[in-house]
Design a protein around this motif. Structure first.
Motif, PDB file in Angstrom:
ATOM      1  N   ASP A  21       0.817  -1.215   0.000  1.00 42.39           N
ATOM      2  CA  ASP A  21       0.000   0.000   0.000  1.00 42.39           C
ATOM      3  C   ASP A  21       0.850   1.264   0.000  1.00 42.39           C
ATOM      4  OD1 ASP A  21      -2.237  -1.592   0.004  1.00 42.39           O
ATOM      5  OD2 ASP A  21      -2.727  -1.251   2.119  1.00 42.39           O
ATOM      6  N   ARG A  22       2.052   1.176   0.516  1.00 41.45           N
ATOM      7  CA  ARG A  22       2.952   2.333   0.552  1.00 41.45           C
ATOM      8  C   ARG A  22       3.836   2.431  -0.689  1.00 41.45           C
ATOM      9  NH1 ARG A  22       4.273   3.006   6.936  1.00 41.45           N
ATOM     10  NH2 ARG A  22       2.102   2.828   7.544  1.00 41.45           N
ATOM     11  N   GLY A  23       3.616   1.539  -1.645  1.00 41.18           N
ATOM     12  CA  GLY A  23       4.345   1.603  -2.897  1.00 41.18           C
ATOM     13  C   GLY A  23       5.734   1.001  -2.861  1.00 41.18           C
ATOM     14  N   LEU A  24       6.062   0.255  -1.808  1.00 45.78           N
ATOM     15  CA  LEU A  24       7.390  -0.331  -1.694  1.00 45.78           C
ATOM     16  C   LEU A  24       7.456  -1.747  -2.266  1.00 45.78           C
ATOM     17  CD1 LEU A  24       8.253   0.952   1.881  1.00 45.78           C
ATOM     18  CD2 LEU A  24       8.922   1.940  -0.307  1.00 45.78           C
ATOM     19  N   LEU A  25       6.319  -2.408  -2.361  1.00 45.60           N
ATOM     20  CA  LEU A  25       6.243  -3.749  -2.935  1.00 45.60           C
ATOM     21  C   LEU A  25       5.234  -3.772  -4.063  1.00 45.60           C
ATOM     22  CD1 LEU A  25       6.014  -6.213   0.129  1.00 45.60           C
ATOM     23  CD2 LEU A  25       7.983  -5.768  -1.323  1.00 45.60           C
ATOM     24  N   GLU A  26       5.466  -4.673  -5.006  1.00 43.87           N
ATOM     25  CA  GLU A  26       4.478  -4.982  -6.039  1.00 43.87           C
ATOM     26  C   GLU A  26       3.971  -6.389  -5.740  1.00 43.87           C
ATOM     27  OE1 GLU A  26       6.664  -4.676  -9.663  1.00 43.87           O
ATOM     28  OE2 GLU A  26       6.832  -2.499  -9.515  1.00 43.87           O
ATOM     29  N   ALA A  27       2.683  -6.608  -5.885  1.00 44.23           N
ATOM     30  CA  ALA A  27       2.092  -7.916  -5.615  1.00 44.23           C
ATOM     31  C   ALA A  27       1.307  -8.381  -6.835  1.00 44.23           C
ATOM     32  CB  ALA A  27       1.180  -7.843  -4.397  1.00 44.23           C
ATOM     33  N   SER A  28       1.369  -9.677  -7.091  1.00 45.46           N
ATOM     34  CA  SER A  28       0.584 -10.268  -8.174  1.00 45.46           C
ATOM     35  C   SER A  28       0.263 -11.706  -7.798  1.00 45.46           C
ATOM     36  CB  SER A  28       1.358 -10.218  -9.491  1.00 45.46           C
ATOM     37  OG  SER A  28       2.546 -10.971  -9.393  1.00 45.46           O
ATOM     38  N   TRP A  29      -0.721 -12.269  -8.492  1.00 50.08           N
ATOM     39  CA  TRP A  29      -1.057 -13.669  -8.282  1.00 50.08           C
ATOM     40  C   TRP A  29      -0.185 -14.533  -9.161  1.00 50.08           C
ATOM     41  CZ3 TRP A  29      -3.733 -15.452  -4.370  1.00 50.08           C
ATOM     42  CH2 TRP A  29      -4.637 -14.607  -3.729  1.00 50.08           C
ATOM     43  N   GLU A  30       0.182 -15.692  -8.674  1.00 49.75           N
ATOM     44  CA  GLU A  30       0.946 -16.672  -9.423  1.00 49.75           C
ATOM     45  C   GLU A  30       0.172 -17.030 -10.691  1.00 49.75           C
ATOM     46  OE1 GLU A  30       3.194 -20.760  -8.216  1.00 49.75           O
ATOM     47  OE2 GLU A  30       1.235 -20.407  -7.331  1.00 49.75           O
ATOM     48  N   GLY A  31       0.840 -17.045 -11.824  1.00 49.34           N
ATOM     49  CA  GLY A  31       0.179 -17.307 -13.101  1.00 49.34           C
ATOM     50  C   GLY A  31      -0.394 -18.700 -13.222  1.00 49.34           C
ATOM     51  N   GLU A  32       0.408 -19.692 -13.025  1.00 44.64           N
ATOM     52  CA  GLU A  32      -0.035 -21.076 -13.159  1.00 44.64           C
ATOM     53  C   GLU A  32       0.457 -21.870 -11.957  1.00 44.64           C
ATOM     54  OE1 GLU A  32       0.620 -22.930 -16.920  1.00 44.64           O
ATOM     55  OE2 GLU A  32       0.373 -21.042 -17.994  1.00 44.64           O
ATOM     56  N   PRO A  33      -0.396 -22.038 -10.960  1.00 39.68           N
ATOM     57  CA  PRO A  33       0.045 -22.767  -9.768  1.00 39.68           C
ATOM     58  C   PRO A  33       0.289 -24.246 -10.082  1.00 39.68           C
ATOM     59  CG  PRO A  33      -2.292 -22.274  -9.629  1.00 39.68           C
ATOM     60  CD  PRO A  33      -1.767 -21.590 -10.860  1.00 39.68           C
ATOM     61  N   SER A  34       1.078 -24.858  -9.250  1.00 43.38           N
ATOM     62  CA  SER A  34       1.333 -26.298  -9.380  1.00 43.38           C
ATOM     63  C   SER A  34       0.025 -27.052  -9.192  1.00 43.38           C
ATOM     64  CB  SER A  34       2.337 -26.753  -8.322  1.00 43.38           C
ATOM     65  OG  SER A  34       3.542 -26.054  -8.453  1.00 43.38           O
ATOM     66  N   PRO A  35      -0.139 -28.166  -9.884  1.00 40.91           N
ATOM     67  CA  PRO A  35      -1.372 -28.953  -9.717  1.00 40.91           C
ATOM     68  C   PRO A  35      -1.607 -29.318  -8.245  1.00 40.91           C
ATOM     69  CG  PRO A  35      -0.073 -29.795 -11.547  1.00 40.91           C
ATOM     70  CD  PRO A  35       0.771 -28.761 -10.853  1.00 40.91           C
ATOM     71  N   GLY A  36      -2.838 -29.126  -7.812  1.00 40.26           N
ATOM     72  CA  GLY A  36      -3.206 -29.454  -6.442  1.00 40.26           C
ATOM     73  C   GLY A  36      -2.888 -28.369  -5.430  1.00 40.26           C
ATOM     74  N   ARG A  37      -2.345 -27.246  -5.877  1.00 40.49           N
ATOM     75  CA  ARG A  37      -2.020 -26.145  -4.960  1.00 40.49           C
ATOM     76  C   ARG A  37      -2.824 -24.913  -5.354  1.00 40.49           C
ATOM     77  NH1 ARG A  37       3.908 -25.631  -2.864  1.00 40.49           N
ATOM     78  NH2 ARG A  37       2.844 -23.764  -2.200  1.00 40.49           N
ATOM     79  N   PRO A  38      -3.267 -24.141  -4.368  1.00 39.47           N
ATOM     80  CA  PRO A  38      -3.945 -22.892  -4.706  1.00 39.47           C
ATOM     81  C   PRO A  38      -2.942 -21.867  -5.233  1.00 39.47           C
ATOM     82  CG  PRO A  38      -3.691 -23.087  -2.333  1.00 39.47           C
ATOM     83  CD  PRO A  38      -3.191 -24.368  -2.935  1.00 39.47           C
ATOM     84  N   PRO A  39      -3.404 -20.871  -6.014  1.00 46.32           N
ATOM     85  CA  PRO A  39      -2.485 -19.828  -6.479  1.00 46.32           C
ATOM     86  C   PRO A  39      -1.919 -19.060  -5.289  1.00 46.32           C
ATOM     87  CG  PRO A  39      -4.732 -19.408  -7.256  1.00 46.32           C
ATOM     88  CD  PRO A  39      -4.757 -20.671  -6.483  1.00 46.32           C
ATOM     89  N   ARG A  40      -0.695 -18.592  -5.449  1.00 43.60           N
ATOM     90  CA  ARG A  40      -0.029 -17.831  -4.390  1.00 43.60           C
ATOM     91  C   ARG A  40       0.138 -16.379  -4.813  1.00 43.60           C
ATOM     92  NH1 ARG A  40       5.332 -21.216  -3.548  1.00 43.60           N
ATOM     93  NH2 ARG A  40       5.227 -21.139  -5.808  1.00 43.60           N
ATOM     94  N   HIS A  41       0.197 -15.516  -3.825  1.00 47.05           N
ATOM     95  CA  HIS A  41       0.545 -14.126  -4.060  1.00 47.05           C
ATOM     96  C   HIS A  41       2.060 -14.053  -4.182  1.00 47.05           C
ATOM     97  CE1 HIS A  41      -2.670 -10.977  -3.131  1.00 47.05           C
ATOM     98  NE2 HIS A  41      -1.957 -10.524  -4.131  1.00 47.05           N
ATOM     99  N   LEU A  42       2.551 -13.319  -5.156  1.00 50.47           N
ATOM    100  CA  LEU A  42       3.983 -13.130  -5.342  1.00 50.47           C
ATOM    101  C   LEU A  42       4.308 -11.670  -5.063  1.00 50.47           C
ATOM    102  CD1 LEU A  42       4.309 -15.064  -8.714  1.00 50.47           C
ATOM    103  CD2 LEU A  42       4.669 -15.955  -6.406  1.00 50.47           C
ATOM    104  N   TYR A  43       5.394 -11.414  -4.359  1.00 47.49           N
ATOM    105  CA  TYR A  43       5.799 -10.060  -3.999  1.00 47.49           C
ATOM    106  C   TYR A  43       7.206  -9.787  -4.505  1.00 47.49           C
ATOM    107  CZ  TYR A  43       1.928 -10.326  -0.707  1.00 47.49           C
ATOM    108  OH  TYR A  43       0.686 -10.468  -0.143  1.00 47.49           O
ATOM    109  N   ARG A  44       7.444  -8.542  -4.915  1.00 47.25           N
ATOM    110  CA  ARG A  44       8.795  -8.101  -5.248  1.00 47.25           C
ATOM    111  C   ARG A  44       8.901  -6.624  -4.916  1.00 47.25           C
ATOM    112  NH1 ARG A  44       9.407  -7.708 -11.781  1.00 47.25           N
ATOM    113  NH2 ARG A  44       8.005  -5.957 -12.045  1.00 47.25           N
ATOM    114  N   LEU A  45      10.133  -6.181  -4.707  1.00 42.64           N
ATOM    115  CA  LEU A  45      10.340  -4.775  -4.393  1.00 42.64           C
ATOM    116  C   LEU A  45      10.004  -3.909  -5.600  1.00 42.64           C
ATOM    117  CD1 LEU A  45      13.694  -4.902  -2.417  1.00 42.64           C
ATOM    118  CD2 LEU A  45      11.458  -4.241  -1.514  1.00 42.64           C
ATOM    119  N   ALA A  46       9.259  -2.846  -5.354  1.00 43.32           N
ATOM    120  CA  ALA A  46       8.978  -1.846  -6.381  1.00 43.32           C
ATOM    121  C   ALA A  46      10.192  -0.912  -6.468  1.00 43.32           C
ATOM    122  CB  ALA A  46       7.723  -1.063  -6.013  1.00 43.32           C
ATOM    123  N   GLU A  47      10.171  -0.011  -7.417  1.00 39.86           N
ATOM    124  CA  GLU A  47      11.296   0.928  -7.569  1.00 39.86           C
ATOM    125  C   GLU A  47      11.547   1.700  -6.276  1.00 39.86           C
ATOM    126  OE1 GLU A  47      12.406   4.790 -10.286  1.00 39.86           O
ATOM    127  OE2 GLU A  47      11.192   3.214 -11.185  1.00 39.86           O
TER     128      GLU A  47
END
Length: 69
Positions: free
Chosen positions: A16-42
């Motif tokens: 929310d403070r613009g320090l991280l970017e978040a997205s959903w995992e594109g194709e989760p492994s079979p039998g696993r729910p999708p995960r949120h992925l985080y990375r540092l923003a600029e």
């Protein structure tokens, strides 16, 4: 060690403070729910570099950067 239930609120706050970017995992492994992925923003990369040089900045520089949602 962080208490249980602390990590995701912290990640959401940093996003929310613009320090991280978040997205959903594109194709989760079979039998696993999708995960949120985080990375540092600029802004997060810049802040992390500043804190690496002067760790005391971590307590004083994150709070004022709150962005409107």
């Amino acid at each position: 060690m962080l208490p249980a239930g602390s990590l995701y609120p912290i990640l959401i706050m940093l996003r929310d403070r613009g320090l991280l970017e978040a997205s959903w995992e594109g194709e989760p492994s079979p039998g696993r729910p999708p995960r949120h992925l985080y990375r540092l923003a600029e802004d997060g990369l810049r802040w992390a570099a500043e804190v690496a040089v002067e760790p005391s900045l971590a307590r004083t520089t994150v709070r004022p950067q709150l962005r409107e949602a």
